[in-house]
Design a protein around this motif. Structure first.
Motif, mmCIF file in Angstrom:
data_model
loop_
_atom_site.group_PDB
_atom_site.id
_atom_site.type_symbol
_atom_site.label_atom_id
_atom_site.label_comp_id
_atom_site.label_asym_id
_atom_site.label_seq_id
_atom_site.Cartn_x
_atom_site.Cartn_y
_atom_site.Cartn_z
ATOM 1 N N TYR A 1 49.952 45.381 -50.772
ATOM 2 C CA TYR A 1 49.066 45.338 -51.165
ATOM 3 C C TYR A 1 47.794 44.801 -50.464
ATOM 4 C CZ TYR A 1 47.011 41.433 -53.413
ATOM 5 O OH TYR A 1 45.683 39.972 -53.838
ATOM 6 N N LEU A 2 47.952 44.904 -48.548
ATOM 7 C CA LEU A 2 47.176 44.272 -48.190
ATOM 8 C C LEU A 2 46.222 46.094 -47.757
ATOM 9 C CD1 LEU A 2 48.816 42.542 -45.508
ATOM 10 C CD2 LEU A 2 47.422 41.750 -47.375
ATOM 11 N N HIS A 3 46.527 47.007 -48.240
ATOM 12 C CA HIS A 3 46.408 48.045 -47.358
ATOM 13 C C HIS A 3 45.733 48.651 -49.007
ATOM 14 C CE1 HIS A 3 47.188 48.476 -43.119
ATOM 15 N NE2 HIS A 3 47.213 46.932 -43.595
ATOM 16 N N LYS A 4 46.131 48.045 -49.914
ATOM 17 C CA LYS A 4 45.125 49.418 -51.302
ATOM 18 C C LYS A 4 44.178 49.488 -51.221
ATOM 19 C CE LYS A 4 44.856 44.829 -53.803
ATOM 20 N NZ LYS A 4 44.430 43.859 -55.057
ATOM 21 N N GLU B 1 33.615 33.133 -38.299
ATOM 22 C CA GLU B 1 34.426 33.916 -38.515
ATOM 23 C C GLU B 1 35.936 33.305 -38.193
ATOM 24 O OE1 GLU B 1 35.634 34.883 -34.318
ATOM 25 O OE2 GLU B 1 33.897 35.724 -33.901
ATOM 26 N N TRP B 2 35.822 32.034 -38.608
ATOM 27 C CA TRP B 2 37.060 30.739 -38.857
ATOM 28 C C TRP B 2 36.739 31.257 -40.907
ATOM 29 C CZ3 TRP B 2 41.573 28.774 -38.063
ATOM 30 C CH2 TRP B 2 41.772 27.744 -40.226
ATOM 31 N N LEU B 3 35.328 31.205 -40.361
ATOM 32 C CA LEU B 3 35.597 30.932 -42.187
ATOM 33 C C LEU B 3 35.687 32.358 -43.704
ATOM 34 C CD1 LEU B 3 34.505 29.276 -44.809
ATOM 35 C CD2 LEU B 3 32.313 29.990 -44.096
ATOM 36 N N ALA B 4 35.642 32.903 -42.402
ATOM 37 C CA ALA B 4 36.031 34.211 -43.244
ATOM 38 C C ALA B 4 37.490 34.642 -43.198
ATOM 39 C CB ALA B 4 34.849 35.695 -41.682
ATOM 40 N N THR B 5 38.172 34.366 -41.756
ATOM 41 C CA THR B 5 39.626 34.571 -41.971
ATOM 42 C C THR B 5 39.990 33.354 -42.972
ATOM 43 O OG1 THR B 5 39.421 34.160 -39.738
ATOM 44 C CG2 THR B 5 42.012 33.378 -40.540
ATOM 45 N N VAL B 6 39.741 31.545 -43.378
ATOM 46 C CA VAL B 6 39.485 31.385 -44.183
ATOM 47 C C VAL B 6 39.902 31.879 -45.756
ATOM 48 C CG1 VAL B 6 39.058 29.038 -45.443
ATOM 49 C CG2 VAL B 6 39.886 29.070 -43.208
ATOM 50 N N ASN B 7 38.314 32.376 -45.917
ATOM 51 C CA ASN B 7 38.558 33.464 -47.391
ATOM 52 C C ASN B 7 39.001 33.896 -47.798
ATOM 53 O OD1 ASN B 7 36.001 31.197 -47.962
ATOM 54 N ND2 ASN B 7 34.628 32.480 -46.376
ATOM 55 N N CYS B 8 39.778 34.749 -46.533
ATOM 56 C CA CYS B 8 40.523 36.331 -46.835
ATOM 57 C C CYS B 8 41.538 36.010 -46.877
ATOM 58 C CB CYS B 8 40.281 36.897 -45.005
ATOM 59 S SG CYS B 8 40.988 38.100 -45.438
ATOM 60 N N THR C 1 39.730 45.025 -48.882
ATOM 61 C CA THR C 1 38.865 44.861 -47.694
ATOM 62 C C THR C 1 40.011 44.301 -45.788
ATOM 63 O OG1 THR C 1 38.437 42.823 -48.683
ATOM 64 C CG2 THR C 1 36.546 44.937 -48.179
ATOM 65 N N VAL C 2 41.491 43.779 -46.275
ATOM 66 C CA VAL C 2 41.826 43.935 -45.916
ATOM 67 C C VAL C 2 43.195 44.594 -44.995
ATOM 68 C CG1 VAL C 2 44.135 42.013 -45.255
ATOM 69 C CG2 VAL C 2 42.428 41.543 -46.931
ATOM 70 N N MET C 3 42.628 44.160 -43.787
ATOM 71 C CA MET C 3 43.345 45.331 -42.816
ATOM 72 C C MET C 3 45.049 44.225 -41.482
ATOM 73 S SD MET C 3 44.484 48.309 -42.066
ATOM 74 C CE MET C 3 43.559 49.244 -42.517
ATOM 75 N N CYS C 4 45.798 44.248 -42.198
ATOM 76 C CA CYS C 4 46.996 43.755 -41.844
ATOM 77 C C CYS C 4 47.249 44.196 -39.827
ATOM 78 C CB CYS C 4 48.785 43.902 -42.203
ATOM 79 S SG CYS C 4 49.689 43.266 -41.034
ATOM 80 N N GLN C 5 47.001 43.539 -39.278
ATOM 81 C CA GLN C 5 47.086 44.304 -37.773
ATOM 82 C C GLN C 5 48.189 43.864 -36.600
ATOM 83 O OE1 GLN C 5 42.926 43.572 -35.495
ATOM 84 N NE2 GLN C 5 42.006 44.493 -37.771
ATOM 85 N N ASP C 6 49.188 43.045 -37.589
ATOM 86 C CA ASP C 6 50.634 42.524 -36.978
ATOM 87 C C ASP C 6 51.370 42.443 -36.919
ATOM 88 O OD1 ASP C 6 51.510 41.259 -34.643
ATOM 89 O OD2 ASP C 6 50.346 39.122 -35.128
#
Length: 125
Positions: A102-105, A29-36, A109-114
C-alpha cells in the motif's frame, strides 16, 4: 473521549500508545511528517490518532497494538511466550507485505525507509 468524525462525545474507549520522538527537526519537516501519517489509511497500517509538539518535544499518539512489535515477540525474553506458530508467522508476514505494498503503490508519494521487525506491530490476533 471525542468521536473523531462528529466531534461528539464517544461512548467507547480505545487504548492508545504515546510515542515521544525526541526529534529536533525543522517545523516544516515535522508538519510534513504529520501530514503524511495523517493521510495513511489502511487496515494493515497503524493509525495516527493525534500529535503534539512543544519546542523539541514531539509526540505521536497511535492506536495501541496489544502484542507489541514482532521483534519483541521473537527475541526479547520479557515478551517471549514461546515460538510463534507458523500460521501466525505467515499471517504477520502477509499483513506486513500488504501494508508495504500500500505504501509503495505507484501513485503513492510515501516511501517506507525503516521496514524491520521493530516496526511491525502485532494486535491481539
Amino acid at each position: 473521549m471525542i468521536h473523531e468524525r462528529s466531534l461528539a462525545a464517544a461512548k467507547t474507549h480505545i487504548t492508545i500508545a504515546v510515542v515521544n520522538q525526541h526529534l529536533q527537526s525543522h517545523p516544516q519537516e515535522w508538519l510534513a511528517t504529520v501530514n503524511c501519517l495523517g493521510l495513511i489509511d489502511h487496515p494493515k497500517l497503524i493509525k495516527l490518532i493525534g500529535y503534539c509538539t512543544d519546542d523539541d518535544h514531539k509526540i505521536f499518539v497511535y492506536e495501541y497494538m496489544e502484542r507489541g512489535s514482532l521483534e519483541n515477540n521473537l527475541f526479547r525474553r520479557r515478551f517471549y511466550t514461546g515460538p510463534l506458530a507458523w500460521n501466525l508467522r505467515i499471517k504477520i508476514a502477509l499483513g506486513a507485505a500488504k501494508g508495504l505494498a500500500y505504501l509503495h503503490k505507484p501513485e503513492s508519494t510515501v516511501m517506507c525507509q525503516d521496514f524491520n521487525s521493530t516496526n511491525i506491530l502485532i494486535d491481539s490476533i
